[in-house]
Write a protein that holds these residues in place. Structure first.
Motif, PDB file in Angstrom:
ATOM      1  N   CYS A  22       0.862  -1.180   0.000  1.00 16.42           N
ATOM      2  CA  CYS A  22       0.000   0.000   0.000  1.00 16.42           C
ATOM      3  C   CYS A  22       0.898   1.230   0.000  1.00 16.42           C
ATOM      4  O   CYS A  22       1.588   1.497   0.993  1.00 16.42           O
ATOM      5  N   ALA A  23       0.893   1.960  -1.102  1.00 14.96           N
ATOM      6  CA  ALA A  23       1.716   3.160  -1.243  1.00 14.96           C
ATOM      7  C   ALA A  23       0.894   4.380  -0.862  1.00 14.96           C
ATOM      8  O   ALA A  23      -0.211   4.575  -1.386  1.00 14.96           O
ATOM      9  N   VAL A  34      -0.429   2.651  10.865  1.00 16.90           N
ATOM     10  CA  VAL A  34      -0.886   2.002   9.640  1.00 16.90           C
ATOM     11  C   VAL A  34      -1.480   0.646   9.984  1.00 16.90           C
ATOM     12  O   VAL A  34      -1.124   0.019  10.976  1.00 16.90           O
ATOM     13  N   GLY A  35      -2.395   0.207   9.141  1.00 16.04           N
ATOM     14  CA  GLY A  35      -3.045  -1.061   9.428  1.00 16.04           C
ATOM     15  C   GLY A  35      -3.683  -1.668   8.200  1.00 16.04           C
ATOM     16  O   GLY A  35      -3.796  -1.027   7.147  1.00 16.04           O
ATOM     17  N   TRP A  36      -4.060  -2.914   8.345  1.00 16.37           N
ATOM     18  CA  TRP A  36      -4.784  -3.660   7.320  1.00 16.37           C
ATOM     19  C   TRP A  36      -6.075  -4.186   7.924  1.00 16.37           C
ATOM     20  O   TRP A  36      -6.076  -4.716   9.038  1.00 16.37           O
ATOM     21  N   SER A  70       4.339  -4.725   8.023  1.00 15.06           N
ATOM     22  CA  SER A  70       5.581  -3.954   8.093  1.00 15.06           C
ATOM     23  C   SER A  70       5.380  -2.623   7.390  1.00 15.06           C
ATOM     24  O   SER A  70       4.386  -2.427   6.674  1.00 15.06           O
ATOM     25  N   ARG A  71       6.338  -1.713   7.611  1.00 13.29           N
ATOM     26  CA  ARG A  71       6.238  -0.391   7.005  1.00 13.29           C
ATOM     27  C   ARG A  71       7.621   0.089   6.607  1.00 13.29           C
ATOM     28  O   ARG A  71       8.621  -0.260   7.262  1.00 13.29           O
ATOM     29  N   MET A  78       3.340   0.562   3.211  1.00 10.96           N
ATOM     30  CA  MET A  78       3.102  -0.495   4.198  1.00 10.96           C
ATOM     31  C   MET A  78       2.899  -1.806   3.462  1.00 10.96           C
ATOM     32  O   MET A  78       2.523  -1.822   2.270  1.00 10.96           O
ATOM     33  N   TYR A  79       3.125  -2.899   4.167  1.00 13.37           N
ATOM     34  CA  TYR A  79       3.039  -4.232   3.567  1.00 13.37           C
ATOM     35  C   TYR A  79       2.284  -5.174   4.501  1.00 13.37           C
ATOM     36  O   TYR A  79       2.240  -4.977   5.713  1.00 13.37           O
ATOM     37  N   LEU A  80       1.737  -6.214   3.891  1.00 11.92           N
ATOM     38  CA  LEU A  80       1.168  -7.313   4.663  1.00 11.92           C
ATOM     39  C   LEU A  80       1.609  -8.612   3.995  1.00 11.92           C
ATOM     40  O   LEU A  80       1.165  -8.928   2.883  1.00 11.92           O
ATOM     41  N   GLN A  81       2.508  -9.314   4.658  1.00 12.06           N
ATOM     42  CA  GLN A  81       2.948 -10.629   4.194  1.00 12.06           C
ATOM     43  C   GLN A  81       2.013 -11.676   4.775  1.00 12.06           C
ATOM     44  O   GLN A  81       1.877 -11.769   5.991  1.00 12.06           O
ATOM     45  N   MET A  82       1.392 -12.442   3.903  1.00  7.75           N
ATOM     46  CA  MET A  82       0.412 -13.441   4.339  1.00  7.75           C
ATOM     47  C   MET A  82       0.909 -14.821   3.937  1.00  7.75           C
ATOM     48  O   MET A  82       1.072 -15.094   2.738  1.00  7.75           O
TER      49      MET A  82
END
Length: 119
Positions: A22-23, A34-36, A70-71, A78-82
Motif C-alpha cells: 500500500c503506497a 498504519v493497518g490492514w 511492516s512499514r 506499508m506491507y502485509l505478508q500473508m
C-alpha cells in the motif's frame, strides 16, 4: 491529495502466500499508525493488523503467526505478508492510515484488493 494505493491481491491455493503493498501520499506517513483490515462477503470489516510509528504491533488472533505487517517510512509504503493462507482468509483487504491530530485521528483508506484462497 491523500492517496492509498494497494496492490498484490489475487487468487492463491490454501497454504500459499501473498504480499500486499500500500503506497501512501499526501499526508505525514511516518507519524501515522498504519493497518490492514478485511471484509468478507456478508461480514463486517475487521482489523487484521496495525502498526504504530513506534511500539507494539497488534494482530487479530486469527492471523497471528501467519501474517506480518511492516512499514517502510522512507518509501511511505506499508506491507502485509500473508503465509499459510486459509479459505477463511478470503476477503477484500483494505489498507488504513490513522493520522494523529490535536483532535480525533483522521482515517484514510485504500481502495481494497481482493484476496481469494481456493483450491
Amino acid at each position: 491529495q491523500v492517496q492509498l494505493v494497494e496492490s498484490g491481491g489475487g487468487v492463491v491455493q490454501p497454504g500459499g502466500s501473498l504480499r500486499l503493498s500500500c503506497a501512501a501520499s499526501g499526508f505525514p506517513f511516518s507519524i501515522s499508525t498504519v493497518g490492514w483490515f478485511r471484509q468478507a462477503l456478508g461480514k463486517q470489516r475487521e482489523l487484521v493488523a496495525a502498526q504504530p510509528p513506534t511500539g507494539s504491533i497488534n494482530y487479530a488472533d486469527s492471523v497471528k503467526g501467519r501474517f506480518t505487517i511492516s512499514r517502510d517510512d522512507a518509501r511511505n509504503t506499508m506491507y502485509l505478508q500473508m503465509n499459510n493462507l486459509k479459505p477463511e482468509d478470503t476477503a477484500i483487504y483494505y489498507c488504513n492510515a490513522q493520522r494523529p491530530t490535536i483532535y480525533s485521528p483522521l482515517n484514510y483508506w485504500g481502495q481494497g484488493t481482493q484476496v481469494t484462497v481456493s483450491s
